[in-house]
Design a protein around this motif. Structure first.
Motif, PDB file in Angstrom:
ATOM      1  N   ASP A  58       5.038   3.381  -4.736  1.00  0.00           N
ATOM      2  CA  ASP A  58       5.215   3.650  -5.607  1.00  0.00           C
ATOM      3  C   ASP A  58       6.313   5.736  -5.960  1.00  0.00           C
ATOM      4  N   CYS A  59       5.890   5.742  -4.906  1.00  0.00           N
ATOM      5  CA  CYS A  59       7.490   7.562  -4.849  1.00  0.00           C
ATOM      6  C   CYS A  59       8.457   6.900  -4.966  1.00  0.00           C
TER       7      CYS A  59
ATOM      8  N   GLU B 168      10.059   4.588  -5.909  1.00  0.00           N
ATOM      9  CA  GLU B 168       9.791   3.731  -7.080  1.00  0.00           C
ATOM     10  C   GLU B 168       9.697   5.001  -8.565  1.00  0.00           C
ATOM     11  N   SER B 169       8.966   5.495  -8.436  1.00  0.00           N
ATOM     12  CA  SER B 169       9.357   7.226  -9.202  1.00  0.00           C
ATOM     13  C   SER B 169      10.416   7.913  -9.291  1.00  0.00           C
TER      14      SER B 169
END
Length: 61
Positions: free
Chosen positions: A53-54, A56-57
């Motif tokens: 998630d990190c 991708e962000s």
């Protein structure tokens, strides 16, 4: 600094572990650890992430 090609999720002390480029969490012994590498100004740069998630962000390279 720990070699970015090593197994970061195995026996890494928190003081030697990298921090997530997004949330700044210490990434020690986490199987979710992700790394991106790229070449910039004739050198190799790396960005570490605590999870997908990190990664991708992240808005970097």
């Amino acid at each position: 600094m720990v070699d970015p090609t090593s197994d970061h999720h195995e026996d890494i002390d928190e003081e030697d572990a990298p921090n997530c480029a997004v949330c700044d969490a210490v990434i020690a012994n986490e199987v979710t650890h992700r790394v991106i590498t790229w070449v910039e100004d004739d050198g190799v740069e790396t960005a570490h992430f605590c999870d997908e998630d990190c990664r991708e962000s992240w808005g970097g390279a």
